[in-house]
Design an enzyme around this catalytic site. Sequence first.
Site, short mmCIF file in Angstrom:
data_model
loop_
_atom_site.label_atom_id
_atom_site.label_comp_id
_atom_site.label_asym_id
_atom_site.label_seq_id
_atom_site.Cartn_x
_atom_site.Cartn_y
_atom_site.Cartn_z
N GLU A 1 0.85 -1.20 0.00
CA GLU A 1 0.00 0.00 0.00
C GLU A 1 0.88 1.25 0.00
OE1 GLU A 1 -2.38 1.68 -0.78
OE2 GLU A 1 -4.04 1.36 0.60
N ILE B 1 -0.02 4.34 1.49
CA ILE B 1 -0.05 5.05 2.77
C ILE B 1 -1.20 4.52 3.62
CG2 ILE B 1 -1.46 6.97 1.80
CD1 ILE B 1 0.26 8.87 3.61
N ASP C 1 -3.52 5.73 6.58
CA ASP C 1 -3.93 6.98 7.21
C ASP C 1 -4.85 6.62 8.39
OD1 ASP C 1 -4.28 9.80 7.31
OD2 ASP C 1 -5.98 9.74 5.98
N LYS D 1 0.82 7.22 8.71
CA LYS D 1 0.53 8.45 9.48
C LYS D 1 -0.15 8.03 10.78
CE LYS D 1 -1.30 11.10 5.77
NZ LYS D 1 -2.13 12.22 5.27
N ASP E 1 -1.57 10.67 -4.92
CA ASP E 1 -2.21 11.75 -5.68
C ASP E 1 -3.03 12.68 -4.79
OD1 ASP E 1 -4.17 9.66 -5.21
OD2 ASP E 1 -5.49 10.83 -6.51
#
Length: 180
Positions: free
Chosen positions: A105, A107, A109, A137, A165
């Site tokens: 993956e 990121i 979140d 994160k 993106d």
Amino acid sequence: MPEPTDSIDDKREILFTYDQIQERVTELADEIKEDVDVNNLVLVGVLNGATFFATDLAKRFNNPNVKVDFISISSYGKKKESSKKPEIHCDLKNSIAEKDVVIVEDIIDTGYSMEILLDILQARRPKSLKVCTLLSKPERREVDVPIDYIGFTINNYWVEGYGLDSEEESRCFTNIVRRI
Ligand code: IMP
Ligand code: MG
């Protein structure tokens, strides 16, 4: 190759250069090689964000038995608040039954997307299922998802480039940049 500074302007600064990313990708592949039977490995890249990372990671194995596949699911945010079933926009080409699977993956979140993906893939009875994310994160996490491999842990920045993106823009930057 574009110059390293091509993706920065008054709104963005470089967080990780292409070279830093490549160095970390090599280390992550080495960690995966230590843990899993590479001859039974399927890397599952999550479309579209992880395509850059997944293909770079896959090349580090240089092994004829390592497979690469891709999946794309709709994310409705908080799973428990959503009555809709997650939709698979693009499914894997091959079965992962009895395979050692590593989800790749871009990121993590809040963690909701990965939670859903883990449910979907676990139901297909892989031999093992691990998670590799380029970025994490942790400050933003709302559900606890197991992560086996993390490229870089970052603060609560909005990041772009190297596949990541902003509404389909900025995905093709060479570096990972952050909005300032
Ligand atoms: P989660 O379900 O909240 O963990 O969301 C993960 C998805 O949100 C990622 O796969 C990305 O598509 C997107 N996302 C989260 N943070 C960022 C960011 O900083 N830049 C670009 N996309 C992001
Ligand atoms: Mg994504």
